[in-house]
Design a protein around this motif. Structure first.
Motif, PDB file in Angstrom:
ATOM      1  N   GLU A 188       0.830  -1.204   0.000  1.00 53.53           N
ATOM      2  CA  GLU A 188       0.000   0.000   0.000  1.00 53.53           C
ATOM      3  C   GLU A 188       0.862   1.250   0.000  1.00 53.53           C
ATOM      4  O   GLU A 188       0.563   2.223  -0.709  1.00 53.53           O
ATOM      5  N   ASP A 189       1.951   1.259   0.782  1.00 55.07           N
ATOM      6  CA  ASP A 189       2.874   2.398   0.799  1.00 55.07           C
ATOM      7  C   ASP A 189       3.427   2.650  -0.606  1.00 55.07           C
ATOM      8  O   ASP A 189       3.473   3.795  -1.077  1.00 55.07           O
ATOM      9  N   HIS A 190       3.869   1.586  -1.260  1.00 45.08           N
ATOM     10  CA  HIS A 190       4.447   1.728  -2.601  1.00 45.08           C
ATOM     11  C   HIS A 190       3.402   2.191  -3.617  1.00 45.08           C
ATOM     12  O   HIS A 190       3.721   2.947  -4.541  1.00 45.08           O
ATOM     13  N   ARG A 191       2.155   1.760  -3.419  1.00 44.62           N
ATOM     14  CA  ARG A 191       1.100   2.113  -4.368  1.00 44.62           C
ATOM     15  C   ARG A 191       0.655   3.566  -4.224  1.00 44.62           C
ATOM     16  O   ARG A 191       0.380   4.244  -5.221  1.00 44.62           O
ATOM     17  N   LEU A 192       0.605   4.056  -2.995  1.00 45.18           N
ATOM     18  CA  LEU A 192       0.029   5.382  -2.758  1.00 45.18           C
ATOM     19  C   LEU A 192       1.061   6.484  -2.544  1.00 45.18           C
ATOM     20  O   LEU A 192       0.711   7.665  -2.559  1.00 45.18           O
ATOM     21  N   LEU A 193       2.329   6.115  -2.335  1.00 44.51           N
ATOM     22  CA  LEU A 193       3.372   7.116  -2.103  1.00 44.51           C
ATOM     23  C   LEU A 193       4.440   7.045  -3.182  1.00 44.51           C
ATOM     24  O   LEU A 193       4.612   6.031  -3.863  1.00 44.51           O
ATOM     25  N   ASP A 194       5.168   8.146  -3.329  1.00 45.99           N
ATOM     26  CA  ASP A 194       6.339   8.187  -4.216  1.00 45.99           C
ATOM     27  C   ASP A 194       7.555   7.828  -3.370  1.00 45.99           C
ATOM     28  O   ASP A 194       8.272   8.704  -2.879  1.00 45.99           O
ATOM     29  N   LEU A 195       7.801   6.538  -3.202  1.00 46.42           N
ATOM     30  CA  LEU A 195       8.854   6.091  -2.291  1.00 46.42           C
ATOM     31  C   LEU A 195      10.236   6.052  -2.924  1.00 46.42           C
ATOM     32  O   LEU A 195      11.241   5.929  -2.218  1.00 46.42           O
ATOM     33  N   LYS A 196      10.292   6.121  -4.272  1.00 46.03           N
ATOM     34  CA  LYS A 196      11.578   6.065  -4.970  1.00 46.03           C
ATOM     35  C   LYS A 196      12.338   4.805  -4.566  1.00 46.03           C
ATOM     36  O   LYS A 196      11.808   3.712  -4.612  1.00 46.03           O
ATOM     37  N   LYS A 197      13.586   4.960  -4.108  1.00 41.58           N
ATOM     38  CA  LYS A 197      14.416   3.795  -3.804  1.00 41.58           C
ATOM     39  C   LYS A 197      14.222   3.271  -2.391  1.00 41.58           C
ATOM     40  O   LYS A 197      14.830   2.264  -2.007  1.00 41.58           O
ATOM     41  N   TYR A 198      13.406   3.931  -1.597  1.00 36.23           N
ATOM     42  CA  TYR A 198      13.319   3.604  -0.174  1.00 36.23           C
ATOM     43  C   TYR A 198      12.473   2.355   0.063  1.00 36.23           C
ATOM     44  O   TYR A 198      11.366   2.219  -0.472  1.00 36.23           O
ATOM     45  N   THR A 199      13.002   1.468   0.867  1.00 34.36           N
ATOM     46  CA  THR A 199      12.317   0.211   1.189  1.00 34.36           C
ATOM     47  C   THR A 199      11.705   0.238   2.584  1.00 34.36           C
ATOM     48  O   THR A 199      10.960  -0.668   2.943  1.00 34.36           O
ATOM     49  N   HIS A 200      12.029   1.263   3.373  1.00 33.27           N
ATOM     50  CA  HIS A 200      11.484   1.399   4.725  1.00 33.27           C
ATOM     51  C   HIS A 200      10.803   2.758   4.865  1.00 33.27           C
ATOM     52  O   HIS A 200      11.018   3.667   4.048  1.00 33.27           O
ATOM     53  N   ILE A 201      10.014   2.858   5.914  1.00 36.80           N
ATOM     54  CA  ILE A 201       9.209   4.054   6.111  1.00 36.80           C
ATOM     55  C   ILE A 201       9.106   4.348   7.609  1.00 36.80           C
ATOM     56  O   ILE A 201       9.183   3.426   8.431  1.00 36.80           O
ATOM     57  N   VAL A 202       9.000   5.629   7.956  1.00 34.34           N
ATOM     58  CA  VAL A 202       8.808   6.015   9.359  1.00 34.34           C
ATOM     59  C   VAL A 202       7.317   6.016   9.665  1.00 34.34           C
ATOM     60  O   VAL A 202       6.525   6.666   8.967  1.00 34.34           O
ATOM     61  N   VAL A 203       6.933   5.263  10.690  1.00 33.45           N
ATOM     62  CA  VAL A 203       5.525   5.158  11.064  1.00 33.45           C
ATOM     63  C   VAL A 203       5.317   5.828  12.421  1.00 33.45           C
ATOM     64  O   VAL A 203       5.988   5.482  13.394  1.00 33.45           O
ATOM     65  N   VAL A 204       4.402   6.792  12.462  1.00 34.63           N
ATOM     66  CA  VAL A 204       4.024   7.448  13.707  1.00 34.63           C
ATOM     67  C   VAL A 204       2.597   7.014  14.038  1.00 34.63           C
ATOM     68  O   VAL A 204       1.659   7.324  13.304  1.00 34.63           O
ATOM     69  N   ARG A 205       2.449   6.270  15.116  1.00 32.68           N
ATOM     70  CA  ARG A 205       1.122   5.824  15.555  1.00 32.68           C
ATOM     71  C   ARG A 205       0.615   6.759  16.641  1.00 32.68           C
ATOM     72  O   ARG A 205       1.307   6.995  17.631  1.00 32.68           O
TER      73      ARG A 205
END
Length: 239
Positions: A188-205
């Motif tokens: 979902e992250d890859h589909r909805l965001l422009d992540l480019k080369k990044y394979t990880h993401i910062v999650v704030v809950r």
């Protein structure tokens, strides 16, 4: 509904500090001067200055006044509750919200644990991608208890949900518990965001509570690694 005067003072001065109109070290007008300028009481002015102080915009020196602090490295505050619309107003860059989904559905087992409600509790699910300078770099997944927020729409979600909750519904949003982690990006992250080369993401809950201490919102705010530094402003408490 007219904005509270103390919030007007806070918003105007915080915006001027963020934009660089007020440089670090600048002395703010006195309480009396601000009260006269805004046609309000010193108590209201003091409330605005205390909020600026708590959020790290100013430093108050007894007998001398309030002075602007350096905000150049404060990009995304860990403390405080701020909507994307409020944050975007301080960036000086074009931004927009792309609403992917706004739907009411039963909480289910996983979300019920987060919101501390029965699994069949109706919950509003709002999925939004946040675009800054034509790049989708934040994915916000918000869940609201429908017994507290009976109606939401894509139109409301495209603007400011917090503005709607506070102004239209009269809810008093008070505080939140935040958990921050770095996790592998999902499909979902890859589909909805422009992540480019990044394979990880910062999650704030975020677990967000009303003034009466009721937990009414759970949020996952997912950020591209290279775009934000998460900061806090700490003061030494002398014992």
């Amino acid at each position: 509904m007219r904005e509270n005067i103390y919030l007007q003072i806070y918003n105007e001065y915080s915006s001027q500090i963020h934009s660089g109109q007020l440089l670090p070290g600048t002395k703010l007008p006195s309480e009396s001067e601000l009260a006269e300028a805004y046609c309000t009481s010193r108590e209201t002015v003091r409330k605005a200055l205390n909020l600026l102080f708590r959020e790290g915009y100013i430093h108050k020196i007894k007998g001398r006044g309030s002075f602007v602090l350096d905000m150049t490295r404060m990009d995304f505050p860990v403390t405080g509750l701020i909507s994307f619309k409020e944050m975007a107003g301080t960036l000086g860059a074009p931004s927009r919200t792309l609403v992917e989904e706004t739907v009411m559905e039963p909480a289910g087992s996983a979300l019920a644990r987060q919101l501390q409600v029965p699994e069949d509790t109706p919950v509003w699910k709002v999925i939004r991608a946040r675009e800054i300078e034509e790049e989708r770099i934040i994915l916000d997944k918000d869940y609201f208890r429908a017994d507290i927020v009976p109606f939401l729409s894509a139109e409301i979600a495209a603007g400011s949900i917090y503005e709607y909750l506070e102004v239209e519904l009269g809810l008093k949003i008070s505080y939140a518990k935040k958990l921050i982690s770095v996790e592998p990006a999902t499909e979902e992250d890859h589909r909805l965001l422009d992540l480019k080369k990044y394979t990880h993401i910062v999650v704030v809950r975020n677990y967000v509570y009303l003034e009466n201490t009721v937990l009414f919102q759970y949020t996952e705010s997912r950020h591209r690694l290279d775009k934000f530094q998460f900061v806090d402003f700490a003061r030494r408490v002398r014992r």
